[in-house]
Scaffold this active site. Sequence first.
Site, short mmCIF file in Angstrom:
data_model
loop_
_atom_site.label_atom_id
_atom_site.label_comp_id
_atom_site.label_asym_id
_atom_site.label_seq_id
_atom_site.Cartn_x
_atom_site.Cartn_y
_atom_site.Cartn_z
N ASP A 247 -13.62 47.44 -32.96
CA ASP A 247 -12.40 47.90 -32.31
C ASP A 247 -11.18 46.99 -32.53
OD1 ASP A 247 -14.17 49.73 -31.25
OD2 ASP A 247 -13.45 49.52 -29.19
N HIS B 76 -15.44 43.71 -32.10
CA HIS B 76 -14.00 43.74 -32.32
C HIS B 76 -13.60 42.99 -33.59
CE1 HIS B 76 -14.45 44.53 -28.00
NE2 HIS B 76 -13.27 45.14 -28.07
#
Length: 249
Positions: free
Chosen positions: A70, A217
């Site tokens: 992400d 992430h």
Amino acid sequence: MVTAGAAAAALLAAAGTVLKAPDGLGALAGSPAAPASATAPDPNLPAPLVDMSVSRQSEDPGRTVNLTIDDGPDPQWTPRILDVLARNGARAVFCVLGPNAQAHPDLAKQVVAAGHRLCDHTVSHDTAMDHKDVGYQQQEILDGLRMIQDATGGAPVPYYRAPGGAFTPESRQIAAAHGMRPLGWNVDTRDFERPGPDQIVATAEAQLRNGPTVLLHDGGGNRAQTLEALERLLPWLKDNGYAFSFPRR
């Protein structure tokens, strides 16, 4: 004897009222404890083209893992994460912020060219968007989608992930009406907190029993710990019989 409280509850149930837990007490909509939310489509919104329930399972059978990454693309960390994925024969879904794709279209195209999939992660990464009006949610989702497609020359965007799991029935339907399956997770590595590579790996290994979709992430800060954790986690997954898949659409 029927108490006043029980009578009130019965009246509310008969009226179709849904009692909601106070904010902070329920599970995040993207988390493994949250329901899949198979709400009936709202006739006032465009009809869904794909399943609007939150996906957390793999599209392939067997012992699989779905890596989801992400908040990028990020010019420092995305290329390095793409490299470690390539060296391990791994594939992932990159949940991209519209402005980041717009700022780094070369990286967004590189993600697609490497065989990974894209996910719309909105414009502003507003983790409270589930408390905003439907017009705001729609703008966040569709502007993010437009930015990603502009940056990639129209590459497919098969998923939508609400920031922080802040899904609503309306946001799920808006996404599904544009061909994007809402995407949750089963494994939250908490790598954004930078707890150390050992802890990121340990959390991933321990939580895989919850299901196959892992949250990591490549944007939003220093991702050196995520990178080091992936260097260890990906060989461990292969050694333990996991195949890399994508979330079900």
